[in-house]
Design an enzyme around this catalytic site. Structure first.
Site, short mmCIF file in Angstrom:
data_model
loop_
_atom_site.label_atom_id
_atom_site.label_comp_id
_atom_site.label_asym_id
_atom_site.label_seq_id
_atom_site.Cartn_x
_atom_site.Cartn_y
_atom_site.Cartn_z
N ASN A 1 5.51 -117.14 -14.08
CA ASN A 1 5.70 -118.51 -13.61
C ASN A 1 4.32 -119.11 -13.36
OD1 ASN A 1 6.28 -120.87 -12.27
ND2 ASN A 1 7.20 -119.90 -10.47
N TRP A 2 3.93 -120.00 -14.25
CA TRP A 2 2.58 -120.58 -14.12
C TRP A 2 2.51 -121.65 -13.02
CZ3 TRP A 2 -0.52 -121.40 -19.34
CH2 TRP A 2 -0.79 -120.14 -19.88
N LYS A 3 3.66 -122.06 -12.50
CA LYS A 3 3.69 -123.11 -11.47
C LYS A 3 2.91 -124.34 -11.97
CE LYS A 3 4.40 -119.48 -8.11
NZ LYS A 3 4.28 -118.99 -6.74
N HIS B 1 13.55 -122.07 -7.24
CA HIS B 1 12.35 -121.40 -6.70
C HIS B 1 12.12 -121.88 -5.26
CE1 HIS B 1 8.22 -120.14 -6.10
NE2 HIS B 1 8.42 -119.29 -7.10
N GLU C 1 9.58 -122.70 -3.77
CA GLU C 1 8.67 -123.85 -3.65
C GLU C 1 9.41 -125.16 -3.90
OE1 GLU C 1 5.65 -122.31 -6.27
OE2 GLU C 1 5.17 -120.79 -4.77
N GLU D 1 12.70 -113.20 -4.49
CA GLU D 1 11.33 -113.53 -4.12
C GLU D 1 11.26 -113.82 -2.63
OE1 GLU D 1 9.03 -114.96 -7.85
OE2 GLU D 1 9.85 -116.70 -6.83
N GLY E 1 2.30 -115.45 -3.21
CA GLY E 1 0.93 -115.95 -3.14
C GLY E 1 0.15 -115.46 -1.93
N SER F 1 3.62 -111.59 -5.17
CA SER F 1 2.38 -110.80 -5.16
C SER F 1 2.45 -109.55 -6.03
CB SER F 1 1.98 -110.44 -3.73
OG SER F 1 1.69 -111.62 -2.99
N GLY G 1 3.70 -114.75 -10.45
CA GLY G 1 3.01 -116.03 -10.36
C GLY G 1 1.56 -115.90 -10.78
N GLY G 2 0.68 -115.80 -9.82
CA GLY G 2 -0.76 -115.81 -10.08
C GLY G 2 -1.21 -114.84 -11.16
#
Ligand code: 13P
Length: 247
Positions: free
Chosen positions: A9-11, A91, A93, A161, A167, A207, A228-229
């Protein structure tokens, strides 16, 4: 058997220059033995699909309606037309930034299916909820209210999640991940039947890194990760794919 899936997920990260990372990933993993999905910002779906080879492309949200006066939103049909075959829904977010509710996520999932997309439905507790001992109650409610009737392992992926692990560099213990994933499988079995429940891919997210992916993938009922990251760079995401392949 549930499909093993490494999803990224590149957000709200990445411009066209970031497609070089996808090229590098495809070069390093020309024939992955697990499902690999990348969900870039909508602006990159079309261009990413053109170079993604064996990697499937997904969106990060869709509107519940197929078209209409909804400025700034994107329909599932439009994602599909751009080259997506998956869409992340619910998600944390989006639940936090846009006050998305379980019934809205459910409606989006139905819209995704109608457009031919597979839904990646996200659920997870906050730190306050975990500290209060309500993790399984929160997750059970999100699961039952966000996942529509008619869900199958072929049209829906569930991503657990924990909000406090996203993150932050903090991950639950393996026992905590196991507890939730066992619970998810049992809940799905109760609702959809034991045979169908085994077909759902249950992803862990929060993470996940090259250094912890292998141990997380050893946990029963963990069928992969939503990353994610560490999905932004081929040098990080590649080893996570490799860790899943070797399970
Ligand atoms: P991080 O891997 O950056 O913690 O993000 C997880 C996530 O939210 C994926 O959807």
């Amino acid at each position: 058997m549930a499909r093993k899936i490494a999803a990224g997920n590149w957000k709200m990260n990445g411009t066209r220059a970031a497609l070089a990372e996808v090229e590098a990933l495809v070069n390093a993993h020309p024939a992955p033995r697990v499902g690999v999905i990348l969900c870039p910002p909508a602006t990159l779906i079309c261009a990413m699909k053109a170079i993604a080879g064996p990697i499937a492309v997904g969106g990060q949200d869709c509107h519940a309606e197929p078209s209409g006066a909804h400025t700034g939103d994107i329909s599932a049909q439009q994602l599909c037309d751009a080259g997506a075959s998956y869409v992340i829904l619910g998600h944390s977010e989006r639940r936090a930034d846009h006050a998305e509710t379980d019934p809205q996520v459910e409606a989006k999932a139905q819209a995704a299916w109608a457009a031919g997309l597979q839904a990646v439905i996200c659920i997870g507790e906050t730190e306050t909820e975990r500290d209060a001992g309500t993790t399984l109650a929160v997750i059970g409610e999100q699961l039952s209210a966000s996942v529509p009737e008619g869900a199958t392992g072929a049209n829906t992926i569930i991503a657990y999640e924990p909000v406090w692990a996203i993150g932050t560099g903090r991950t639950p213990t393996l026992a905590q991940i196991a507890e939730v994933h066992d619970f998810l499988r049992a809940e799905l079995a109760e609702r959809f039947g034991a045979d169908q429940a085994t077909e759902f891919s249950l992803l862990y997210g929060g993470s996940v890194k090259p250094s912890n992916a292998a141990e997380i993938f050893q946990v029963a009922n963990v069928d992969g990760a939503l990353v994610g990251g560490a999905s932004l760079k081929a040098a990080d995401f590649g080893p996570i794919i490799a860790a899943l392949e070797s399970i």
